[in-house]
Design an enzyme around this catalytic site. Structure first.
Site, mmCIF file in Angstrom:
data_model
loop_
_atom_site.group_PDB
_atom_site.id
_atom_site.type_symbol
_atom_site.label_atom_id
_atom_site.label_comp_id
_atom_site.label_asym_id
_atom_site.label_seq_id
_atom_site.Cartn_x
_atom_site.Cartn_y
_atom_site.Cartn_z
ATOM 1 N N ASP A 9 104.405 63.252 -21.996
ATOM 2 C CA ASP A 9 104.274 61.795 -22.039
ATOM 3 C C ASP A 9 104.355 61.162 -20.650
ATOM 4 O O ASP A 9 103.947 60.020 -20.465
ATOM 5 C CB ASP A 9 105.360 61.183 -22.925
ATOM 6 C CG ASP A 9 105.123 61.510 -24.373
ATOM 7 O OD1 ASP A 9 103.975 61.377 -24.812
ATOM 8 O OD2 ASP A 9 106.067 61.923 -25.057
ATOM 9 N N HIS A 61 110.014 59.730 -29.430
ATOM 10 C CA HIS A 61 108.982 60.726 -29.783
ATOM 11 C C HIS A 61 107.669 60.216 -29.193
ATOM 12 O O HIS A 61 107.539 60.103 -27.975
ATOM 13 C CB HIS A 61 108.986 60.871 -31.304
ATOM 14 C CG HIS A 61 108.141 61.962 -31.863
ATOM 15 N ND1 HIS A 61 107.532 62.914 -31.109
ATOM 16 C CD2 HIS A 61 107.796 62.248 -33.159
ATOM 17 C CE1 HIS A 61 106.858 63.742 -31.892
ATOM 18 N NE2 HIS A 61 106.996 63.347 -33.140
ATOM 19 N N HIS A 98 113.139 67.572 -22.783
ATOM 20 C CA HIS A 98 112.541 68.042 -24.022
ATOM 21 C C HIS A 98 113.557 68.886 -24.766
ATOM 22 O O HIS A 98 114.315 69.630 -24.148
ATOM 23 C CB HIS A 98 111.274 68.870 -23.734
ATOM 24 C CG HIS A 98 110.377 68.957 -24.906
ATOM 25 N ND1 HIS A 98 110.565 69.881 -25.902
ATOM 26 C CD2 HIS A 98 109.305 68.210 -25.272
ATOM 27 C CE1 HIS A 98 109.635 69.698 -26.816
ATOM 28 N NE2 HIS A 98 108.871 68.695 -26.475
HETATM 29 N N1 CMC Z 1 116.842 60.689 -18.933
HETATM 30 C C1 CMC Z 1 118.140 60.796 -18.557
HETATM 31 N N2 CMC Z 1 118.992 61.689 -19.063
HETATM 32 C C2 CMC Z 1 118.516 62.523 -19.987
HETATM 33 C C3 CMC Z 1 117.179 62.483 -20.425
HETATM 34 C C4 CMC Z 1 116.333 61.521 -19.852
HETATM 35 N N3 CMC Z 1 115.051 61.435 -20.203
HETATM 36 N N4 CMC Z 1 116.973 63.422 -21.363
HETATM 37 C C5 CMC Z 1 118.149 64.044 -21.514
HETATM 38 N N5 CMC Z 1 119.084 63.505 -20.684
HETATM 39 C C6 CMC Z 1 120.473 63.937 -20.498
HETATM 40 C C7 CMC Z 1 121.336 63.492 -21.662
HETATM 41 O O1 CMC Z 1 121.913 62.225 -21.417
HETATM 42 C C8 CMC Z 1 122.344 64.608 -21.711
HETATM 43 O O2 CMC Z 1 123.266 64.390 -20.658
HETATM 44 P P1 CMC Z 1 124.835 64.749 -20.855
HETATM 45 O O3 CMC Z 1 124.882 66.222 -20.993
HETATM 46 O O4 CMC Z 1 125.478 64.216 -19.617
HETATM 47 O O5 CMC Z 1 125.275 64.024 -22.082
HETATM 48 C C9 CMC Z 1 121.551 65.844 -21.337
HETATM 49 O O6 CMC Z 1 120.461 65.368 -20.543
HETATM 50 C C10 CMC Z 1 121.028 66.623 -22.536
HETATM 51 O O7 CMC Z 1 120.168 65.778 -23.257
HETATM 52 P P2 CMC Z 1 120.076 65.703 -24.830
HETATM 53 O O8 CMC Z 1 120.149 64.276 -25.249
HETATM 54 O O9 CMC Z 1 121.035 66.670 -25.445
HETATM 55 O O10 CMC Z 1 118.623 66.234 -25.063
HETATM 56 P P3 CMC Z 1 117.870 66.254 -26.445
HETATM 57 O O11 CMC Z 1 117.285 67.609 -26.576
HETATM 58 O O12 CMC Z 1 118.725 65.763 -27.558
HETATM 59 O O13 CMC Z 1 116.750 65.141 -26.249
HETATM 60 C C11 CMC Z 1 114.734 64.090 -25.643
HETATM 61 C C12 CMC Z 1 115.425 65.425 -25.943
HETATM 62 C C13 CMC Z 1 113.238 64.346 -25.412
HETATM 63 C C14 CMC Z 1 114.882 63.132 -26.873
HETATM 64 C C15 CMC Z 1 115.400 63.456 -24.396
HETATM 65 O O14 CMC Z 1 115.219 64.303 -23.280
HETATM 66 C C16 CMC Z 1 114.862 62.071 -24.109
HETATM 67 O O15 CMC Z 1 115.382 61.086 -24.667
HETATM 68 N N6 CMC Z 1 113.818 61.947 -23.225
HETATM 69 C C17 CMC Z 1 113.192 60.671 -22.960
HETATM 70 C C18 CMC Z 1 112.215 60.320 -24.055
HETATM 71 C C19 CMC Z 1 110.959 61.170 -23.964
HETATM 72 O O16 CMC Z 1 110.375 61.363 -22.903
HETATM 73 N N7 CMC Z 1 110.509 61.657 -25.152
HETATM 74 C C20 CMC Z 1 109.273 62.441 -25.254
HETATM 75 C C21 CMC Z 1 109.541 63.864 -25.615
HETATM 76 S S1 CMC Z 1 108.118 64.944 -25.432
HETATM 77 C C22 CMC Z 1 106.949 64.456 -26.590
HETATM 78 C C23 CMC Z 1 107.437 64.287 -27.985
HETATM 79 O O17 CMC Z 1 108.030 65.209 -28.568
HETATM 80 O O18 CMC Z 1 107.209 63.223 -28.536
#
Ligand code: CMC
Length: 486
Positions: free
Chosen positions: A395, A300, A339
């Site tokens: 971010d 986050h 996101h």
């Molecule tokens: N790097 C690599 N792969 C990713 C990333 C990433 N940053 N984000 C998602 N994926 C992949 C994930 O592994 C999955 O792949 P697969 O379908 O092969 O299993 C696919 O994309 C779908 O991802 P998800 O995990 O279902 O996505 P989510 O909606 O649960 O997670 C997130 C959202 C923001 C937690 C995630 O994108 C992430 O961990 N990003 C990096 C951390 C980040 O930048 N966070 C800040 C978010 S914005 C500000 C805030 O809200 O704080």
């Protein structure tokens, strides 16, 4: 879990109704659930009850109604809200109807905070009074200051921030429903308003204190004649200069825009924590401490800090392809990308890119920007990222701006949480003003052991100690100079 889709009945033979019909195939029972604002109440499903099937676990509670399972709240709305709207597919964000781009260009952080909390842009005298109140609630009680001062020099500033807010609950007994009565904030709106200005006022002071502990310098008292972000920079940086010292107004303005961009983002992890904890009617200081703790995590608000660590680890543009390969092999996470809600673009990241140039003009270009641009360009051309709709979020750029401005890495989440307090308070107030507050108490689906009888320790089968049961390989510091070995 398989999702079954019934074959569609052509709409031409049906008169459209704003409801869905659900048939429980276990019993044949059918229920109509009204759709309001394109949502249905999850409680409707509890009408669907069935006898236990042969061999079914009693823990499924089948005769007591169907549960809706949604781990991590992928498709569960927690509240009805009038505050913020996000269109994740179009990459659009608005607060109380105003697009974020207009607020970032024309408003100020304190004005946007008022808009979020009270629902309308303030009139001139309202804005003056609001700003005056906040800037005159910036002092922190002397004994609380002493407590904060006791934190270790290497404390993460977020742990200082969270601890200070948790402690503030003890400094405001008149604001504590546990002492004054559970309906305190339902009945006493002036008291609610007072806590709102106190929290916003003290946030920058506590943030600056967390920084001053790190650099081992005395705290600087706040200045109420400065703007909100100017005062934060002043309290962080004022040393031996005359008290009339002022931070660079261009950086105060850039920070103000960043604060607007971070002010609210509807039901993210930390704001939903604020609503969840607030639903128990605990005092708002404890709610802010809990919400800030949620923001502190690397998935986050900790992501902006993680982005810089990632870019520094990549080091230079030629290492970008190797790093992306590791991400695709799921050995690394591309921080600052992706996101839960935005699927096309994060509108905040466009504005923030312009702020970055504003800051680089004053502070010099942040060297890691070249790596950041090369990484972003390569990822946006790569099928792995495009097919998963992964693109830079807020971010990705904010960390580079904070780094260029010389903030230490672990201070970045503080620069996220301070402005986000406006969103927390807007949601806290909305919940308590709604007249519909009920304590948040999610259900669970129990998949653990069935009922069994207690066995005395001597009669139990001996079990190996493993990392899985928690007691293996716990690291201890043991001095080599001890007489008795452990
Ligand atoms: N790097 C690599 N792969 C990713 C990333 C990433 N940053 N984000 C998602 N994926 C992949 C994930 O592994 C999955 O792949 P697969 O379908 O092969 O299993 C696919 O994309 C779908 O991802 P998800 O995990 O279902 O996505 P989510 O909606 O649960 O997670 C997130 C959202 C923001 C937690 C995630 O994108 C992430 O961990 N990003 C990096 C951390 C980040 O930048 N966070 C800040 C978010 S914005 C500000 C805030 O809200 O704080």
């Amino acid at each position: 879990m398989a999702i079954m889709t019934a074959s569609a009945v052509p709409t031409s033979v049906l008169k459209p109704k704003n409801s869905i019909t659900v048939i429980d195939n276990r019993t044949g029972k059918s229920i109509d659930i009204e759709i309001t604002d394109n949502s249905i109440p999850a409680t409707a499903f509890s009408q669907l009850k069935a006898p236990y099937a042969d061999g079914e676990r009693p823990e499924n509670d089948t005769p007591y109604g169907l549960r809706v399972l949604d781990p991590s709240f992928i498709n569960t709305a927690m509240i009805q809200s009038e505050i913020t709207y996000i269109d994740g597919n179009k990459g659009f964000l608005m607060h109380r109807g105003y697009p974020i781009e207009q607020l970032a260009e024309k408003s100020s952080y304190l004005e946007t905070a008022y808009l979020l909390i009270y629902g309308e842009l303030p009139g001139k005298s309202q804005l003056d009074l609001w700003s005056w109140e906040i800037m005159h609630h910036t002092f922190v009680a002397d004994d609380l200051q002493q407590m904060i001062r006791q934190m270790r020099y290497d404390s993460h500033p977020m742990s200082v921030f969270i601890s200070a807010f948790a402690a503030m609950s003890a400094f405001a007994p008149e604001a504590n429903p546990a002492l004054q009565g559970s309906d305190l904030y339902i009945m006493n709106k002036p008291l609610m308003n007072k806590q709102i200005v106190r929290i916003l006022g003290k946030a920058t002071t506590v943030a600056a204190m967390a920084y001053r502990i790190r650099i081992n310098r005395p705290f600087t008292p706040p200045r109420s004649d400065l703007s909100y972000t100017e005062n934060l920079l002043y309290m962080m940086d004022h040393m031996a200069e005359p008290n009339s010292y002022r931070p660079d107004p261009r950086l105060a303005k850039a920070l103000d825009i960043l604060f607007i961009l971070h002010a609210d983002h509807e039901m993210n992890c930390s704001t939903s924590t604020m609503v969840h904890v607030g639903s128990s009617l605990v005092d708002p200081y404890s709610c802010v401490a809990a919400a800030s703790a949620a923001l502190y995590g690397p998935l986050h608000g900790g992501a902006n800090e993680a982005v810089i660590r990632m870019l520094a680890k990549i080091g230079s543009v030629e290492n970008v392809p190797d790093f992306l390969q590791r991400v695709k092999e799921k050995k690394e996470l591309l921080f600052g990308f992706g996101h839960r809600v935005y699927r096309e673009t994060d509108p905040r990241s466009k504005v923030i890119r312009e702020v970055a140039d504003m800051v680089f003009d004053v502070c010099g270009r942040e060297p890691l920007i070249e790596v950041a641009i090369a990484l972003k360009d390569a990822a946006l051309k790569d099928e792995y990222f495009t097919s998963r709709k992964l693109f830079p979020n807020v971010d990705y750029w904010s960390g580079l701006i904070y780094k260029a401005m010389g903030f230490p890495l672990d201070f970045f989440p503080v620069l996220f949480v301070v402005p986000r307090l406006a969103g927390y308070l807007a949601h806290w107030k909305q919940q308590l003003d709604s007249g519909k507050n009920k304590i948040s108490r999610p259900r669970q689906v129990y998949i653990g052991k069935g009922r069994r009888d207690y066995i005395p320790v001597d009669a139990r089968e001996e079990r190996p100690i493993t990392a899985q049961n928690g007691l293996n390989a716990i690291p201890h510091y043991i001095s080599k100079r001890r007489l008795t070995k452990i």
